[in-house]
Enzyme design. Structure first.
Site, PDB file in Angstrom:
ATOM      1  N   GLY A  45       0.995  -1.140  -0.023  1.00 49.05           N
ATOM      2  CA  GLY A  45      -0.066   0.053   0.018  1.00 49.05           C
ATOM      3  C   GLY A  45       0.833   1.122   0.030  1.00 49.05           C
ATOM      4  O   GLY A  45       1.835   1.226   0.612  1.00 49.05           O
ATOM      5  N   GLN A  50       3.038   9.820   1.048  1.00 49.04           N
ATOM      6  CA  GLN A  50       4.411   9.184   1.386  1.00 49.04           C
ATOM      7  C   GLN A  50       5.159   9.743   0.296  1.00 49.04           C
ATOM      8  O   GLN A  50       6.275   9.403   0.233  1.00 49.04           O
ATOM      9  CB  GLN A  50       3.921   7.674   1.510  1.00 49.04           C
ATOM     10  CG  GLN A  50       3.371   7.318   2.677  1.00 49.04           C
ATOM     11  CD  GLN A  50       3.356   5.790   2.689  1.00 49.04           C
ATOM     12  OE1 GLN A  50       2.346   5.310   2.244  1.00 49.04           O
ATOM     13  NE2 GLN A  50       4.299   4.926   3.090  1.00 49.04           N
ATOM     14  N   CYS A  92       6.115  -0.488   7.319  1.00 49.05           N
ATOM     15  CA  CYS A  92       5.686   0.856   6.648  1.00 49.05           C
ATOM     16  C   CYS A  92       7.048   1.271   5.857  1.00 49.05           C
ATOM     17  O   CYS A  92       8.119   1.120   6.235  1.00 49.05           O
ATOM     18  CB  CYS A  92       5.238   2.037   7.412  1.00 49.05           C
ATOM     19  SG  CYS A  92       4.736   3.550   6.591  1.00 49.05           S
ATOM     20  N   LEU A  93       6.658   1.565   4.388  1.00 52.52           N
ATOM     21  CA  LEU A  93       7.627   2.084   3.680  1.00 52.52           C
ATOM     22  C   LEU A  93       8.281   3.298   3.957  1.00 52.52           C
ATOM     23  O   LEU A  93       9.458   3.515   3.802  1.00 52.52           O
ATOM     24  CB  LEU A  93       6.953   1.993   2.007  1.00 52.52           C
ATOM     25  CG  LEU A  93       6.673   0.830   1.595  1.00 52.52           C
ATOM     26  CD1 LEU A  93       5.956   1.105   0.224  1.00 52.52           C
ATOM     27  CD2 LEU A  93       7.658  -0.114   1.170  1.00 52.52           C
ATOM     28  N   HIS A 134      -4.492   1.731   7.146  1.00 54.52           N
ATOM     29  CA  HIS A 134      -3.214   2.253   7.331  1.00 54.52           C
ATOM     30  C   HIS A 134      -2.878   3.368   6.591  1.00 54.52           C
ATOM     31  O   HIS A 134      -2.245   4.311   6.692  1.00 54.52           O
ATOM     32  CB  HIS A 134      -1.814   1.124   6.911  1.00 54.52           C
ATOM     33  CG  HIS A 134      -0.729   1.556   7.056  1.00 54.52           C
ATOM     34  ND1 HIS A 134       0.142   0.761   8.131  1.00 54.52           N
ATOM     35  CD2 HIS A 134       0.360   2.276   6.295  1.00 54.52           C
ATOM     36  CE1 HIS A 134       1.627   1.517   7.842  1.00 54.52           C
ATOM     37  NE2 HIS A 134       1.372   2.117   6.842  1.00 54.52           N
ATOM     38  N   GLU A 135      -3.178   3.038   5.030  1.00 53.59           N
ATOM     39  CA  GLU A 135      -2.959   4.265   4.240  1.00 53.59           C
ATOM     40  C   GLU A 135      -4.058   5.403   4.520  1.00 53.59           C
ATOM     41  O   GLU A 135      -3.527   6.509   4.067  1.00 53.59           O
ATOM     42  CB  GLU A 135      -3.292   3.641   2.596  1.00 53.59           C
ATOM     43  CG  GLU A 135      -2.309   2.712   2.391  1.00 53.59           C
ATOM     44  CD  GLU A 135      -0.950   2.813   2.670  1.00 53.59           C
ATOM     45  OE1 GLU A 135      -0.346   3.842   2.413  1.00 53.59           O
ATOM     46  OE2 GLU A 135      -0.370   1.666   2.869  1.00 53.59           O
ATOM     47  N   HIS A 138      -2.307   7.626   6.933  1.00 53.29           N
ATOM     48  CA  HIS A 138      -1.162   8.448   6.130  1.00 53.29           C
ATOM     49  C   HIS A 138      -1.955   9.562   5.706  1.00 53.29           C
ATOM     50  O   HIS A 138      -1.003  10.762   5.939  1.00 53.29           O
ATOM     51  CB  HIS A 138      -0.537   7.804   5.013  1.00 53.29           C
ATOM     52  CG  HIS A 138       0.885   7.001   5.394  1.00 53.29           C
ATOM     53  ND1 HIS A 138       1.699   7.560   6.008  1.00 53.29           N
ATOM     54  CD2 HIS A 138       0.956   5.682   5.465  1.00 53.29           C
ATOM     55  CE1 HIS A 138       2.644   6.256   6.285  1.00 53.29           C
ATOM     56  NE2 HIS A 138       1.953   5.235   5.913  1.00 53.29           N
TER      57      HIS A 138
END
Length: 168
Positions: A45, A50, A92-93, A134-135, A138
């Site tokens: 995701g 991000q 997480c990226l 999660h996204e 963000h």
């Protein structure tokens, strides 16, 4: 085009994204770039914040982990209902090399706009529900480390500072 994924503690990760008003060719290209970035990372995701864009757009592809679910691009997503709670490991990226158990809703109902400009509303459970939550976090300037216990967060920050000091 592969976009640069912003890493903690980049201030853009703490900003709230604005709704997308017009789904034009530029937005379509941006969504393509987000998917390309997601696959090259690799991750499941990615939120526009991000990659430094304060637009309410997320892309998710859990097909690698759970077959049969096609890639999802959602514009202006919102959770309209949630039920149950479940703890599971998250990463997480934007917070590389760190994972922790996070409590999230087990099942959610989501509303948004697809890249085709049509309204979408659906239910999600399991990994898909977790990824969407999660996204969307963000897009609201929230990182998964904000959802862990204060002690774990303190340990994370200490380790992170040490890592930055060693690299610097």
């Amino acid at each position: 085009m592969i976009l640069e994924i912003k890493k903690y503690p980049d201030p853009v990760l703490r900003k709230k994204a604005s709704p997308v008003e017009n789904i034009d060719a530029e937005i379509q290209m941006f969504i393509d770039d987000m998917f390309e970035t997601l696959y090259s990372a690799p991750g499941i995701g990615l939120a526009a914040t991000q990659v430094g864009e304060l637009k309410r757009i997320i892309v998710i592809d859990i097909g690698i982990k759970e077959g049969g679910i096609p890639p999802i691009a959602l514009i202006n997503p919102e959770i309209i209902a949630e039920e149950g709670n479940v703890m599971a490991e998250e990463g997480c990226l934007s917070v590389p090399e760190y994972t922790s158990e996070v409590k999230r809703a087990e099942k959610i109902s989501v509303r948004g706009i697809g890249r085709d400009g049509l309204k979408k509303e659906f239910d999600a459970i399991g990994l898909l529900a977790r990824a969407i939550q999660h996204e969307i976090d963000h897009l609201n300037g929230i990182l998964f480390i904000d959802r862990i216990s204060p002690l774990k967060r303190q340990i994370f920050k200490k380790r992170y500072r040490k890592k930055v000091t060693i690299r610097g």
